[in-house]
Design an enzyme around this catalytic site. Structure first.
Site, PDB file in Angstrom:
ATOM      1  N   ASP A   8       1.135  -1.201  -0.055  1.00  0.00           N
ATOM      2  CA  ASP A   8       0.120  -0.243   0.184  1.00  0.00           C
ATOM      3  C   ASP A   8       0.795   1.267   0.318  1.00  0.00           C
ATOM      4  O   ASP A   8       1.232   1.502   1.107  1.00  0.00           O
ATOM      5  CB  ASP A   8      -0.887  -0.096   1.268  1.00  0.00           C
ATOM      6  N   GLU A  67      -2.070  -2.325  -5.932  1.00  0.00           N
ATOM      7  CA  GLU A  67      -2.987  -1.793  -5.578  1.00  0.00           C
ATOM      8  C   GLU A  67      -3.016  -0.876  -6.959  1.00  0.00           C
ATOM      9  O   GLU A  67      -1.814   0.262  -7.355  1.00  0.00           O
ATOM     10  CB  GLU A  67      -4.414  -0.770  -4.750  1.00  0.00           C
ATOM     11  N   ASP A 139      -3.576  -0.342  18.555  1.00  0.00           N
ATOM     12  CA  ASP A 139      -3.105   0.415  18.203  1.00  0.00           C
ATOM     13  C   ASP A 139      -3.246   0.730  16.020  1.00  0.00           C
ATOM     14  O   ASP A 139      -3.715  -0.653  15.768  1.00  0.00           O
ATOM     15  CB  ASP A 139      -1.961  -0.840  17.600  1.00  0.00           C
TER      16      ASP A 139
END
Length: 173
Positions: A8, A67, A139
């Site tokens: 990503d 992507e 987190d």
């Protein structure tokens, strides 16, 4: 059995996720972030390239998934994202990895079953598919990895699995 590295990309933070698959079974191997600290774009791109190269050396993936660029409202942001993607892709190509690119809607379709899924749905399915102990609550970085990074290698597996089924049925010769 194959190891898939999913990316990503971003000019400040590039996330990565790594899974191994054996047929229908998926195994989470790791995920993390490559953070850039350079002031200029060229320095950031170099850090992304070096970071992705290091992840490739560490996990020894068989394939690379990323992507596709989406159309953003801000042209400058879209250009920076494209350049970050390019740095990551060049690292994969230099390592001899095949590169696959997936649209955001296809990624959601592969993981959730519908291209309009929201982030919570994606996150829940990633936890389920990878048999992770729980969805991270405290987190934010772990939650981001589950909803933004891990779906890309899962999509690559999903595509491979569909093609493999088609080949067994004689559709892909």
């Amino acid at each position: 059995m194959a190891i898939i590295l999913g990316i990503d990309p971003g000019s400040r933070i590039t996330g990565y996720g790594v899974i191994r698959h054996q047929g229908r079974h998926l195994e989470y191997l790791g995920s993390g972030c490559i953070r850039t600290d350079s002031e200029d774009l060229a320095g950031k791109l170099g850090q992304i390239f070096a970071g992705v190269s290091e992840v490739i050396t560490q996990f020894q993936p068989d394939t690379f998934a990323i992507e596709q660029v989406f159309m953003a409202r801000n042209a400058d942001s879209a250009l920076k994202l494209g350049q970050a993607r390019g740095s990551a892709i060049v690292a994969a190509v230099n390592a001899g990895l095949p590169v696959s690119e997936y649209a955001a809607r296809l990624i959601k379709q592969a993981v959730v079953g519908k291209g309009s899924a929201d982030k919570k749905q994606v996150q829940a399915m990633v936890v389920h598919m990878l048999k992770l102990p729980a969805t991270p609550q405290a987190d934010a970085a772990d939650a981001w990895q589950l909803q933004s990074v891990m779906p890309t290698p899962i999509t690559h597996w999903w595509q491979w699995r569909g093609q493999a089924k088609g080949a067994r049925r004689g559709r892909y010769r």
